[in-house]
Motif scaffolding. Sequence first.
Motif, PDB file in Angstrom:
ATOM      1  N   SER A   1      15.917   8.090  -5.090  1.00  0.00           N
ATOM      2  CA  SER A   1      16.089   6.651  -5.334  1.00  0.00           C
ATOM      3  C   SER A   1      15.540   5.788  -4.189  1.00  0.00           C
ATOM      4  CB  SER A   1      17.566   6.324  -5.542  1.00  0.00           C
ATOM      5  OG  SER A   1      18.293   6.620  -4.371  1.00  0.00           O
ATOM      6  N   LEU A   2      14.942   6.419  -3.182  1.00  0.00           N
ATOM      7  CA  LEU A   2      14.376   5.693  -2.054  1.00  0.00           C
ATOM      8  C   LEU A   2      12.890   5.450  -2.295  1.00  0.00           C
ATOM      9  CD1 LEU A   2      14.634   4.671   0.937  1.00  0.00           C
ATOM     10  CD2 LEU A   2      13.918   6.974   1.592  1.00  0.00           C
ATOM     11  N   PHE A   3      12.460   4.211  -2.111  1.00  0.00           N
ATOM     12  CA  PHE A   3      11.043   3.866  -2.185  1.00  0.00           C
ATOM     13  C   PHE A   3      10.593   3.405  -0.809  1.00  0.00           C
ATOM     14  CE2 PHE A   3      12.232   3.617  -6.570  1.00  0.00           C
ATOM     15  CZ  PHE A   3      11.077   3.925  -7.282  1.00  0.00           C
ATOM     16  N   LEU A   4       9.404   3.842  -0.392  1.00  0.00           N
ATOM     17  CA  LEU A   4       8.797   3.387   0.856  1.00  0.00           C
ATOM     18  C   LEU A   4       7.393   2.904   0.547  1.00  0.00           C
ATOM     19  CD1 LEU A   4      10.389   6.324   1.738  1.00  0.00           C
ATOM     20  CD2 LEU A   4      10.051   5.148   3.887  1.00  0.00           C
ATOM     21  N   ALA A   5       6.942   1.930   1.312  1.00  0.00           N
ATOM     22  CA  ALA A   5       5.593   1.405   1.132  1.00  0.00           C
ATOM     23  C   ALA A   5       5.119   0.836   2.461  1.00  0.00           C
ATOM     24  CB  ALA A   5       5.576   0.323   0.056  1.00  0.00           C
ATOM     25  N   VAL A   6       3.830   0.538   2.523  1.00  0.00           N
ATOM     26  CA  VAL A   6       3.269  -0.148   3.679  1.00  0.00           C
ATOM     27  C   VAL A   6       2.982  -1.577   3.245  1.00  0.00           C
ATOM     28  CG1 VAL A   6       1.376  -0.252   5.317  1.00  0.00           C
ATOM     29  CG2 VAL A   6       2.273   1.967   4.586  1.00  0.00           C
TER      30      VAL A   6
ATOM     31  N   TYR B   1       0.828  -1.196   0.000  1.00  0.00           N
ATOM     32  CA  TYR B   1       0.000   0.000   0.000  1.00  0.00           C
ATOM     33  C   TYR B   1       0.865   1.249   0.000  1.00  0.00           C
ATOM     34  CZ  TYR B   1      -3.627  -3.247   1.380  1.00  0.00           C
ATOM     35  OH  TYR B   1      -4.502  -4.294   1.418  1.00  0.00           O
ATOM     36  N   ASP B   2       0.343   2.300  -0.621  1.00  0.00           N
ATOM     37  CA  ASP B   2       0.943   3.636  -0.563  1.00  0.00           C
ATOM     38  C   ASP B   2       2.427   3.670  -0.912  1.00  0.00           C
ATOM     39  OD1 ASP B   2      -1.434   4.856   0.082  1.00  0.00           O
ATOM     40  OD2 ASP B   2      -1.090   4.738   2.219  1.00  0.00           O
ATOM     41  N   LEU B   3       2.766   3.292  -2.099  1.00  0.00           N
ATOM     42  CA  LEU B   3       4.146   3.378  -2.561  1.00  0.00           C
ATOM     43  C   LEU B   3       4.532   4.847  -2.713  1.00  0.00           C
ATOM     44  CD1 LEU B   3       6.638   1.826  -3.586  1.00  0.00           C
ATOM     45  CD2 LEU B   3       5.676   2.025  -5.875  1.00  0.00           C
TER      46      LEU B   3
ATOM     47  N   ASP C   1      17.369   0.621  -3.566  1.00  0.00           N
ATOM     48  CA  ASP C   1      17.882   0.230  -4.882  1.00  0.00           C
ATOM     49  C   ASP C   1      16.734   0.098  -5.906  1.00  0.00           C
ATOM     50  OD1 ASP C   1      16.637  -2.072  -4.010  1.00  0.00           O
ATOM     51  OD2 ASP C   1      18.475  -3.250  -3.870  1.00  0.00           O
ATOM     52  N   ILE C   2      15.844   1.076  -5.883  1.00  0.00           N
ATOM     53  CA  ILE C   2      14.734   1.167  -6.834  1.00  0.00           C
ATOM     54  C   ILE C   2      13.834  -0.075  -6.805  1.00  0.00           C
ATOM     55  CG2 ILE C   2      14.078   1.878  -9.165  1.00  0.00           C
ATOM     56  CD1 ILE C   2      16.896   2.906  -9.547  1.00  0.00           C
TER      57      ILE C   2
END
Length: 166
Positions: free
Chosen positions: A16-21, A9-11, A31-32
């Motif tokens: 270059s940083l990705f966060l998600a739930v 959820y919620d990307l 690293d993408i």
Amino acid sequence: DIRQGNYVYDLVRLDSLFLAVYRGNIILSRDIGLTWTDTGIRCERICASGSLLVGMSWPSLRFSTDAGKTWEGRSSGLPPDFSIGGFDVTGDTIVALGELTIPIDNYLRAVFLSTNAGRNWTFVPGGYRKDGGCIESLIGFHGGCLYMLCRQKIWRRSIHELVTAV
């Protein structure tokens, strides 16, 4: 492993940083999206604006300004019986929609506003709805306006109007 068909959820992307739930925790990838690390931070929803990350961990909000390395709660001005149901962020302005518990097990929809990245909060007394009607859900910010759903209709209000109404 998030590739095994579980829901993310919620990307959110910050350079270059990705966060998600994922499974109720914030996960991040530097690293993408090739590899992911579970931060152990409980969260139901996450948003980003510039370098500010905001995560909802019911019934409160958590904030990070260092790309998700550390998280802190900021609730100055939010009543302890305020349960956040939705929020959105643009710049340092955050609007939170939720419910206040009032005597005899009743609830009142309420909107709180922060213009300093969650450090202080102010109750918006009816300023979010000019006609005083009910708010069902917060849709979000776009182009300097706040959008909400009320009685199956979408309405908008400028953030400038909300700030000056307080």
